[in-house]
Scaffold this active site. Structure first.
Site, PDB file in Angstrom:
ATOM      1  N   LYS A  53      -4.157  -6.786   3.458  1.00  0.00           N
ATOM      2  CA  LYS A  53      -4.232  -5.670   2.495  1.00  0.00           C
ATOM      3  C   LYS A  53      -5.675  -5.445   2.045  1.00  0.00           C
ATOM      4  CE  LYS A  53      -3.380  -2.433  -0.292  1.00  0.00           C
ATOM      5  NZ  LYS A  53      -3.270  -2.423  -1.694  1.00  0.00           N
TER       6      LYS A  53
ATOM      7  N   HIS B 137      -7.468  -3.661   4.678  1.00  0.00           N
ATOM      8  CA  HIS B 137      -6.918  -2.295   4.657  1.00  0.00           C
ATOM      9  C   HIS B 137      -7.692  -1.461   3.640  1.00  0.00           C
ATOM     10  CE1 HIS B 137      -4.454   0.643   2.472  1.00  0.00           C
ATOM     11  NE2 HIS B 137      -3.755   0.849   3.578  1.00  0.00           N
ATOM     12  N   ASN B 138      -7.903  -2.027   2.458  1.00  0.00           N
ATOM     13  CA  ASN B 138      -8.611  -1.276   1.420  1.00  0.00           C
ATOM     14  C   ASN B 138     -10.087  -1.070   1.780  1.00  0.00           C
ATOM     15  OD1 ASN B 138      -6.149  -1.573   0.175  1.00  0.00           O
ATOM     16  ND2 ASN B 138      -7.030  -1.900  -1.846  1.00  0.00           N
TER      17      ASN B 138
ATOM     18  N   GLU C 235     -10.047   1.710   3.981  1.00  0.00           N
ATOM     19  CA  GLU C 235      -9.734   2.894   3.151  1.00  0.00           C
ATOM     20  C   GLU C 235     -11.011   3.441   2.495  1.00  0.00           C
ATOM     21  OE1 GLU C 235      -6.274   2.331   0.505  1.00  0.00           O
ATOM     22  OE2 GLU C 235      -7.539   3.117  -1.085  1.00  0.00           O
TER      23      GLU C 235
ATOM     24  N   SER D 227       0.840  -1.205   0.000  1.00  0.00           N
ATOM     25  CA  SER D 227       0.000   0.000   0.000  1.00  0.00           C
ATOM     26  C   SER D 227       0.869   1.245   0.000  1.00  0.00           C
ATOM     27  CB  SER D 227      -0.916   0.037   1.223  1.00  0.00           C
ATOM     28  OG  SER D 227      -1.649   1.248   1.221  1.00  0.00           O
TER      29      SER D 227
HETATM   30  P1  NDP Z   1      -1.538  -2.411 -13.625  1.00  0.00           P
HETATM   31  O1  NDP Z   1      -2.442  -3.059 -12.635  1.00  0.00           O
HETATM   32  O2  NDP Z   1      -2.069  -1.324 -14.474  1.00  0.00           O
HETATM   33  O3  NDP Z   1      -0.922  -3.583 -14.560  1.00  0.00           O
HETATM   34  C1  NDP Z   1      -0.098  -3.284 -15.642  1.00  0.00           C
HETATM   35  C2  NDP Z   1       1.065  -4.251 -15.700  1.00  0.00           C
HETATM   36  O4  NDP Z   1       0.583  -5.599 -15.789  1.00  0.00           O
HETATM   37  C3  NDP Z   1       1.916  -4.024 -16.938  1.00  0.00           C
HETATM   38  O5  NDP Z   1       3.260  -4.251 -16.600  1.00  0.00           O
HETATM   39  C4  NDP Z   1       1.386  -5.077 -17.891  1.00  0.00           C
HETATM   40  O6  NDP Z   1       2.296  -5.429 -18.885  1.00  0.00           O
HETATM   41  C5  NDP Z   1       1.178  -6.215 -16.942  1.00  0.00           C
HETATM   42  N1  NDP Z   1       0.283  -7.223 -17.472  1.00  0.00           N
HETATM   43  C6  NDP Z   1      -1.027  -7.093 -17.738  1.00  0.00           C
HETATM   44  N2  NDP Z   1      -1.523  -8.257 -18.204  1.00  0.00           N
HETATM   45  C7  NDP Z   1      -0.488  -9.120 -18.258  1.00  0.00           C
HETATM   46  C8  NDP Z   1      -0.360 -10.478 -18.621  1.00  0.00           C
HETATM   47  N3  NDP Z   1      -1.402 -11.176 -19.064  1.00  0.00           N
HETATM   48  N4  NDP Z   1       0.861 -11.065 -18.526  1.00  0.00           N
HETATM   49  C9  NDP Z   1       1.918 -10.366 -18.081  1.00  0.00           C
HETATM   50  N5  NDP Z   1       1.858  -9.083 -17.692  1.00  0.00           N
HETATM   51  C10 NDP Z   1       0.667  -8.474 -17.774  1.00  0.00           C
HETATM   52  O7  NDP Z   1      -0.193  -1.903 -12.900  1.00  0.00           O
HETATM   53  P2  NDP Z   1       0.012  -1.141 -11.525  1.00  0.00           P
HETATM   54  O8  NDP Z   1       1.464  -0.863 -11.448  1.00  0.00           O
HETATM   55  O9  NDP Z   1      -0.952  -0.037 -11.318  1.00  0.00           O
HETATM   56  O10 NDP Z   1      -0.369  -2.251 -10.428  1.00  0.00           O
HETATM   57  C11 NDP Z   1       0.302  -3.495 -10.344  1.00  0.00           C
HETATM   58  C12 NDP Z   1      -0.361  -4.289  -9.227  1.00  0.00           C
HETATM   59  O11 NDP Z   1      -0.216  -3.580  -7.992  1.00  0.00           O
HETATM   60  C13 NDP Z   1      -1.870  -4.486  -9.426  1.00  0.00           C
HETATM   61  O12 NDP Z   1      -2.253  -5.717  -8.886  1.00  0.00           O
HETATM   62  C14 NDP Z   1      -2.468  -3.373  -8.615  1.00  0.00           C
HETATM   63  O13 NDP Z   1      -3.792  -3.646  -8.209  1.00  0.00           O
HETATM   64  C15 NDP Z   1      -1.507  -3.323  -7.427  1.00  0.00           C
HETATM   65  N6  NDP Z   1      -1.442  -2.064  -6.715  1.00  0.00           N
HETATM   66  C16 NDP Z   1      -1.543  -0.888  -7.391  1.00  0.00           C
HETATM   67  C17 NDP Z   1      -1.488   0.314  -6.708  1.00  0.00           C
HETATM   68  C18 NDP Z   1      -1.553   1.613  -7.443  1.00  0.00           C
HETATM   69  O14 NDP Z   1      -1.623   2.659  -6.761  1.00  0.00           O
HETATM   70  N7  NDP Z   1      -1.517   1.610  -8.769  1.00  0.00           N
HETATM   71  C19 NDP Z   1      -1.325   0.347  -5.231  1.00  0.00           C
HETATM   72  C20 NDP Z   1      -1.140  -0.947  -4.648  1.00  0.00           C
HETATM   73  C21 NDP Z   1      -1.228  -2.105  -5.363  1.00  0.00           C
HETATM   74  P3  NDP Z   1       2.220  -4.736 -20.347  1.00  0.00           P
HETATM   75  O15 NDP Z   1       2.997  -3.470 -20.247  1.00  0.00           O
HETATM   76  O16 NDP Z   1       2.829  -5.728 -21.243  1.00  0.00           O
HETATM   77  O17 NDP Z   1       0.758  -4.488 -20.664  1.00  0.00           O
END
Ligand code: NDP
Length: 468
Positions: free
Chosen positions: A181, A184-185, A188, A126
């Site tokens: 987590k 937590h959400n 939130e 988080s």
């Molecule tokens: P996203 O959830 O937007 O995911 C995008 C990433 O996932 C890219 O690297 C993408 O690769 C990859 N991806 C998507 N589909 C596939 C697949 N089938 N195989 C391999 N890779 C794949 O990214 P975030 O950085 O926002 O979040 C990452 C994780 O962290 C998520 O689970 C999210 O819920 C969690 N999280 C996010 C927060 C935030 O504030 N954003 C906070 C805390 C947790 P490509 O570039 O090739 O599309």
């Protein structure tokens, strides 16, 4: 060789990789779409990052036992990523899923990887983008020995509370970290909703401008309400609008809020385990209702509303009532969250330590707040505390502030101002302190139409009555 690897170079993965690198680790990075990896390497030339186009080469860059953090979209992409890694891994390697995965998926992955001799960590993260880069709150669930292997990495990148303790600690096996987590959400959602309700009532009933509210939230942020969400609310309220050139940006943002699923899971879980999560559910339902924009517009023309009436309350008094209402609701929302942890610990065999959970939440995460210090103390002093509200410190705070919540909800109800989280908090509190409730009527009805039997207050045993 690289000390650790990160897969997924979107917002979270990239920033976690940079955070790790800044702590002296060599980090291998990989992204499904290779151009993204190239861009990260280009943007961060000179840093100790190595990238590769194939997953095989990426795995080959890592020292053993390999530690690989997956930060990709939750759900199937995590399984696909794990599947693509397995052929290249060796026994003892550690896969860490840092996304917002559903805890049951983490349990499943933990078990199936264990069968293959691989270690799995379900890591709740988080703090959003800034947290990932400079210090998130980390919630790992895994075997205890595995935590020892990854502890130096996690503790080096985690946020630190004022007393210097890292916001990372082992929470339990398998899905425990993602469970913590998830809740937590859920908290939130409730925290955000109660702040939104306060803003809305102060604006629509109190006529208090955004800028005056910004000052008020700023002032609250110096006291018991001090928290990240109160702080950013103050900043949001004063943010000017570049497009409309007048007023604040907030006034131009559509009142429809989105969600990604963790709030929903929390409440489904609460129903599953028989825990009252009404305040957390109100946070979720408020978002659901916000989506009905067209229906709300239509209904607003069908039904009339009462004329705004403060009932003689002065503005300064209204502000203090709002502060008290926020404080009481916040305590009650946390009480529900911790009640859920308690039920989950028993249901899933995790020895969740509530003081440690409060400790981790104190910095880095979105719900960080000064109230988490006394929460940590409350559970440290009494591991068997039935409900947070029964800790002497929180009992005292509620005694001081519950009347404010009562007044706030009364005003809102009289003026048709929706305050679902605040009202739910008050109802939960009133139900909790009610020695003799209304469930005798429910039991009588159940016995009447379904012969479900009832227990009596004066005689032991189970009874059925032949109702007239
Ligand atoms: P996203 O959830 O937007 O995911 C995008 C990433 O996932 C890219 O690297 C993408 O690769 C990859 N991806 C998507 N589909 C596939 C697949 N089938 N195989 C391999 N890779 C794949 O990214 P975030 O950085 O926002 O979040 C990452 C994780 O962290 C998520 O689970 C999210 O819920 C969690 N999280 C996010 C927060 C935030 O504030 N954003 C906070 C805390 C947790 P490509 O570039 O090739 O599309």
């Amino acid at each position: 060789m690289a000390n650790i690897g990160v897969i997924g170079m979107a917002v979270m993965g990239k920033n976690l990789a940079l955070n790790l690198e800044s702590r002296g680790y060599e980090v291998a990075i990989y992204n499904r779409t290779h151009s993204v990896t190239e861009e990260v390497l280009r943007e961060n030339e000179g840093l100790n990052l190595v990238g590769s186009e194939s997953i095989e080469k990426f795995v080959g860059l890592l020292e053993r036992p390999r530690k690989i953090i997956i930060m990709v979209k939750a759900g199937n992409p995590v399984d696909m990523t794990i599947e693509s890694l397995i052929p290249y891994l060796d026994k003892g390697d550690i896969i860490i899923d840092g996304g917002n995965s559903f805890f049951r998926d983490s349990e499943r992955r933990y078990r199936s990887l264990k069968e293959k001799g691989l270690n799995f960590v379900g890591l709740g993260v988080s703090g959003g983008e800034t947290g990932a880069r400079f210090g998130p709150a980390l919630m790992p669930g895994c075997d205890k020995e595995v935590y020892q292997e990854i502890k130096p990495y996690l503790e080096s990148i985690a946020a630190r509370a004022e007393d210097g303790l890292a916001c990372s600690a082992w929470l339990g096996t398998g899905g425990a970290g993602h469970y913590v987590k998830m809740v937590h959400n859920g908290i939130e959602y409730a925290d955000m909703e109660q702040i939104a309700e306060t803003y809305f009532l102060l604006k629509n009933l109190g006529g208090i401008s955004n800028l005056d509210q910004a000052d008020l939230f700023d002032q609250w942020n110096k006291g018991e309400l001090s928290s990240y969400l109160i702080e950013i609310t103050s900043n949001i309220l004063k943010e000017a609008d570049d497009t409309a050139k007048s007023g604040q940006l907030l006034d131009y943002i559509e009142d429809i809020s989105l969600q990604k699923g963790t709030g929903k899971w929390t409440n489904l879980e609460a129903v599953e385990l028989g825990v009252d999560s009404s305040v957390l559910a109100a946070g979720l339902n408020a978002r659901v209702m916000s989506m009905l924009k067209d229906e709300r517009i239509k209904a607003s023309h069908v039904f009339s509303r009462p004329q705004p009436n403060l009932g003689g309350m002065e503005i300064e008094e209204l502000k203090d009532v709002a502060r008290q209402a926020l404080l009481a609701t916040k305590i009650i929302a946390y009480a529900q969250g911790f009640a859920l942890y308690k039920a989950a610990g028993a249901a899933y065999g995790w020895d969740l330590e509530y003081d440690v959970i409060a400790q981790i939440f104190r910095a880095g995460c979105i719900i960080r707040s000064s109230l988490l210090n006394p929460m940590m103390e409350a559970f440290k002093n009494n591991k068997d505390l039935e409900n947070l509200m029964l800790d002497p410190y929180f009992t005292g705070l509620l005694e001081e502030n519950i009347q404010g919540l009562r007044d706030f909800v009364t005003l809102a109800v009289q003026n048709a101002i929706p305050v679902p989280a605040m009202a739910a908090a008050l109802s939960y509190f009133d139900t909790y302190i009610c020695e003799n409730g209304s469930a005798n009527m429910i039991q009588a009805q159940r016995d009447y139409f379904g012969s479900h039997t009832y227990r009596r207050v004066d005689i032991e045993g189970s009874f059925h009555h032949e109702w007239e």
